[in-house]
Design an enzyme around this catalytic site. Structure first.
Site, PDB file in Angstrom:
ATOM      1  NE  ARG A 148      73.923  71.657 -84.100  1.00 40.90           N
ATOM      2  CZ  ARG A 148      72.852  71.599 -85.001  1.00 40.90           C
ATOM      3  NH1 ARG A 148      72.588  70.578 -85.809  1.00 40.90           N
ATOM      4  NH2 ARG A 148      72.226  72.682 -85.139  1.00 40.90           N
ATOM      5  CB  CYS A 149      79.107  69.559 -77.841  1.00 38.38           C
ATOM      6  SG  CYS A 149      80.323  68.633 -77.422  1.00 38.38           S
TER       7      CYS A 149
END
Lengths: 793, 290
Positions: free
Chosen positions: A369-370
């Protein structure tokens, strides 16, 4: 005639309900494991129980005897087809089934194909593997030792466990900045290994049809087109004979970007058995063997002037990549976008040095999630800022205010070469400070301390680079990072939209239709969105790194505009005026000076198939490939207030304020959901969600009893605020947002807890801030560093 | 989930269950709420030849208080039946523990008696029952017998039932005087195994403690019976001195091990803190009541 109300047709800014939820909440989603093909077999994988060992022998004879077993595969089976090793997305190789050694606990050793998964699972127990154990390396510090065993003895010219050295910045200028500094502030951190752990694990169904030569693979992939290209290269099948279908995905979070041995095993099994073969891993297999995130040691320092101005920064990272360098990241940048650190601050110069190492742990290093290591970069940045403000004796908010890039400085070139282009950083800071009640906090904290209560406040502000490409700088194994959309408007004005992205919870089926509605005035409900099938979707790089809206979303707008341009010609024909005399309002063309005389986009669609002017092709469809000129730069300012129980070390979040500027919001409800989800994961990182290993390389975290993911019962509430600075180069002014909260969130929690306990002299407690670690810091006034040790006395 | 092959029975009477257990000589496992057995089957930690599902047996869902104040809990009473019960006013320790067992999802299905039988060293109900001086009714081919909770758990995941016995009921005796108590648990997340849990149950006459019970979970290789330790309170009233003495005695009885949830000394400190908090809460609320 009254103009269309954009919100009513589900256009930009409408908090339209997610259309995909209609099937998900009814249990009608269609995931890989829901798909059943005629004659389908099932494969189960035998995994190594040890972290590092030479394989002396594998005896599969008893497994072959189990009734219902069709095929038993080992490294030898794979090697016969030149498939024992496969390329990774970082120009390394990874074992599909081990031939020589096992290099991490959970590595794939053998596979059984059987009539059903129960039989396959039973037969796994009959395979006898003889291992000769080797010394184990579980962190990069051990990996550097001259006595360390060589993990990758399969690779020519690999004489140590180091994978790469990489640096960026200006060393000499940075040295000069430090020589001039009044104060030098240092910090030394560890960002623990975690696992994205999507609810749906990874899996595939390979279906090789020998008569047509076509291979169809249903697969849990965030990037099906990259997979097709990779399969074409690895399996030596022609690309047009490969169809990858990524159906509904139960979350991805970066975990479903890499290509896993299980996919390759199911493909070869289908080729060998001439039957469809399903592989779906269980939760433990997913946790123990697939792409992890983080696991980086971060140290560095700031050169500071007394008045708070930052003169320069140094940073050194040592990352643990596991047994194979299988990070999913742009080719040019060995440690992803780590050099985006401090991008929101005006810092003249800096120098970053990174080293990467092999260890006897699962491979991965995925962007959980980045955007490619941005989480680690921003965590370091904001913990460093917190420590530096304290070292200067300056207020946390004021120190940030002094150094934030001002609105009038855009476009702004960072010390490491990024170009940030827009934002209102100080405004976001002020909105948050007001909402959290910052001005009265110091007094509140003092009074609480007198009553034996420990209050703390933490700030985290950052901008991050979202939406890779542009394609000049960003590629994965040579494939350039642009994206695409194909829009077909049917005769009755309804439409189908396909993109090269792949939704996995982000809500593309809802938001893409809103962009089309905004551009064409076709109601969002009249547009169906389809993604994930490489035979039908245009080529794209998939969904991760918050790139969907910045890249594929832009392509949706551009494809819509091409449609509108053609519809304008048709409108002119229908209205019997020249094209120059046509005006556009949402959903409708009209004759300039006579607004009553017009045709709707639906009228134009009908005419496109029934009444086109001479010289114009019939039909109303278009494809757009979009290569963004720059990344998008959203800004986040997060504020967390906590209370720490001094007797137990337990900390509670009293209030959390999030101010997000992600540019124009397509669907505010979905943006808010993204921020809340991301903050929940940030809370998890800070508090409990980590994966550790004992000295023998046993993974502690291969199930949900050891690997803790927060639930709604302990997750705090979040107060959300918005500031809107449109992206100057994106067609609809949007920026990425899916990952801001996971990236900037952890430091807000940690800074808050530190603020509550640092009066004891403690400077840092590494995540996870479990109660025992906070209590230890409070008792001793000493830092608590590194992973929680796996000890037993 | 792909467990090993097993056969499945769904009998409708306790007698049938016992007959099946008896015929299978230790190879059969009883399934009640399934919140521990199913994960163990899934992970192949348990591979019983037969699973005997007792959910079809009528009349075991109850929990009730007899006229003499005895609490009886049937073999199919779910955790949430106790959590939302209106009749546990005289059982504060049990009532407080009921909302801390596992997570709300597990509580809808898991059973009180099944949890006792599972004998997990981190189980909340074993600690609660030992502190309360409770008993388990086991039924076998030769009829029923009572086993004290403190004798029921023999070790980690080992209980005192014979292979052909089934636990049909748990009993908590009535308090002599007023029942006071509490339950505190430190967990990293709802549903996590306890870093440390403390159950305290007191019978009080006036302000004098007449019986003191205490047990601990998560701080030993089995549920820790700290009844002897906390008996220093008997004959005394609750004040800062007696609370401190009791908390220290109970903490000394813990047998914590260092692991990734914390060091042994941290866990012992938590036990002492929790005993102090429970007893102080009782003292404070009694003062307010008086």
């Amino acid at each position: 005639m009254a103009p269309l109300d954009e919100l009513k047709i589900g256009g930009m800014g409408a908090s339209r309900r997610r259309v995909e939820d209609n099937r998900f909440i009814r249990g009608k989603g269609r995931y890989v494991d829901d798909i059943v093909l005629p004659g389908m077999l099932h494969v189960e994988i035998l995994r190594s129980p040890v972290a590092h060992a030479r394989i002396k022998s594998i005896d599969t004879s008893a497994a072959w005897e189990v009734p219902g077993v069709r095929l038993v595969m080992t490294g030898e089976t794979m090697a016969a087809r030149n498939l024992a090793w496969m390329p990774t997305l970082s120009y390394d190789t990874q074992a599909v089934l081990a031939t020589d050694k096992v290099r991490f606990q959970g590595q794939e050793v053998a596979a059984v194909v059987a009539d059903n998964p129960y039989i396959a699972r039973d037969a796994l127990d009959k395979i006898v593997v003889e291992y000769e154990q080797l010394p184990v390396i579980v962190n990069p510090i051990q990996a550097q030792s001259p006595d360390a065993p060589l993990i990758r003895d399969d690779k020519e010219n690999q004489t140590s466990n180091k994978i790469f050295d990489w640096e960026i910045g200006d060393k000499e200028a940075t040295d000069r900045a430090f020589a001039q500094a009044d104060v030098v502030s240092k910090i030394d951190l560890h960002y623990p290994r975690s696992h994205p752990s999507p609810l749906e694990t990874c899996g595939s169904i390979a279906d090789y049809d020998r008569s047509s030569g076509k291979l169809t693979v249903y697969m849990t992939s965030q990037a099906p087109h990259i997979v097709r290209a990779a399969v074409a290269m690895v399996a030596e099948l022609p690309e047009h004979m490969i169809r990858i279908i990524s159906p509904d995905l139960g979350g991805g979070f970066g975990n479903k970007v890499p290509i896993y041995p299980g996919y390759v095993i199911s493909i070869l099994a289908s080729i060998l058995t001439e039957r469809p073969v399903k592989w779906v891993e269980d939760k433990s297999s997913n946790l123990i063997s697939t792409g992890f995130g983080r696991d980086v040691y971060l140290e560095g320092e700031l050169a500071l002037r007394k008045d708070g101005k930052i003169l320069g920064m140094r940073m050194h990272t040592i990352s643990d990549h596991g047994a194979f360098f299988a990070d999913a990241q742009p080719t040019k940048f060995k440690i992803g976008l780590m050099h985006s650190t401090f991008a929101c601050y005006d810092i003249p110069t800096g120098h970053l040095v990174s080293e990467g190492y092999y260890t006897n742990k699962a491979p991965g290093g995925v962007a959980y999630r980045c955007s490619f290591r941005v989480t680690e970069a921003m965590f370091f940045q904001e913990r460093m800022m917190h420590a530096a403000a304290n070292d200067l004796g300056m207020d946390q908010a004021e120190f940030r205010r002094v150094n934030l890039v001002r609105d009038d400085m855009f476009p702004y070139r960072t010390a490491f070469g990024f170009l940030t282009d827009s934002g209102q950083y100080e405004k976001c800071l002020d909105v948050g400070l007001e909402a959290i009640g910052y001005s009265t906090f110091k007094q509140e904290q003092e009074e609480a301390r007198k009553r034996g209560k420990l209050l703390g406040i933490g700030i985290s502000t950052m901008t991050e680079p979202l939406g890779a490409g542009n394609s000049r700088e960003y590629d994965i194994i040579g494939i350039k990072m642009f994206d695409s959309a194909e829009l077909r408007v049917h005769m009755t004005g309804k439409a189908i939209l396909r993109t090269g992205a792949k939704t996995q919870g982000q809500g593309h089926e809802t938001t893409w239709a809103q962009i089309v509605a905004h551009e064409l005035g076709i109601p969002a409900d009249d547009i169906v969105v389809e993604e994930g099938d490489t035979d039908t979707a245009p080529f794209g790089m998939g969904t991760y790194a918050s790139r969907s809206t910045p890249v594929a979303g832009a392509a949706v707008a551009m494809a819509s505009r091409k449609i509108r341009a053609k519809a304008r010609k048709i409108a002119a024909h229908l209205l019997e005026v020249s094209e120059e005399d046509i005006e556009w309002e949402l959903g409708r063309f009209y004759v300039r000076g006579n607004q009553e005389r017009g045709v709707t986009i639906q009228d134009c669609a009908l005419a496109a198939y029934s009444n086109v002017p001479d010289g114009l092709e019939p039909g109303l469809e278009n494809t757009s490939y979009y290569d963004p000129p720059n990344l998008t730069w959203p800004f986040a300012a997060y504020f967390c207030k906590v209370e720490v129980d001094a007797q137990t070390g337990v900390w509670d979040v009293l209030n959390f304020v999030a101010v997000d500027d992600c540019g124009v919001r397509i669907n505010p409800m979905i943006v808010e959901g993204q921020v809340m989800g991301g903050l929940t994961e940030a809370y998890a990182m800070a508090n409990m969600q980590y994966m550790t290993f004992d000295e023998e390389g046993n993974c502690i975290g291969a199930n949900y009893m050891d690997y803790l993911i927060p639930t709604s019962w302990e997750t705090p509430g979040f107060e959300l605020h918005e500031v809107v600075t449109p992206c100057p180069h994106h067609p609809i002014g949007a920026k990425g947002v899916g990952e801001c909260a996971t990236v900037a969130g952890p430091a807000a929690f940690v800074n808050a807890v530190m603020s509550a306990i640092e009066h004891t002299g403690v400077r840092n407690v590494d995540m996870p801030l479990m109660p025992n670690r906070v209590y230890q810091a409070l008792q001793t006034g000493q830092d608590v560093s590194g992973m929680p040790p796996v000890l037993s006395d | 989930m792909y467990p090993s092959r097993f056969s499945y029975d769904a009998p409708t009477s306790v007698e049938e269950v016992i007959a099946i257990l008896d015929q299978n000589g230790g190879e059969a496992k009883v399934l009640a709420g399934g919140q521990s057995l199913i994960p163990m089957l899934k992970l192949r930690f348990a591979s019983p030849a037969r699973v005997v599902d007792i959910n079809g047996i009528p009349g075991l869902e109850y929990h009730r208080v007899d006229p003499d104040g005895t609490l009886r809990i049937g073999a199919l009473c779910r955790h949430e039946d106790l959590e939302f019960s209106k009749i546990l006013g005289n059982f504060p320790t049990l009532s407080q523990a009921s909302s801390l067992v596992a997570d709300p999802i597990v509580r809808t299905r898991g059973t009180f008696v099944g949890s006792l039988c599972h004998a997990d060293p981190q189980g909340d109900w074993s600690a609660t029952m030992i502190a309360l001086g409770g008993k388990i009714i086991a039924q076998g081919p030769n009829g029923r017998r009572e086993i004290k909770a403190r004798d029921f758990v023999l070790g980690p995941f080992v209980n005192a039932l014979a292979f052909n016995e089934v636990a049909v009921e748990a009993i908590v005796p009535p308090a002599k005087g007023k029942a006071l108590g509490g339950y505190l648990k430190l967990e990293r997340r709802v549903g996590d195994f306890a870093t440390a849990s403390v159950a305290v149950a007191l019978d009080v006459d006036g302000d004098i403690v007449t019986r003191a019970g205490c047990a601990l979970a998560g701080v030993g290789g089995r549920t820790i019976d700290a009844n002897d330790a906390i008996s220093v309170l008997v004959g005394k009233s609750l004040n800062s001195e007696s609370i401190k003495e009791a908390a220290e005695a109970v903490a000394a009885a813990a047998e914590p091990r260092t692991d990734h949830r914390g060091s042994s000394s941290y866990k012992r400190h938590i036990v002492e803190t929790f005993v102090t908090r429970i007893l102080s809460n009782i003292a404070n609320s009694e003062q307010k009541a008086a």
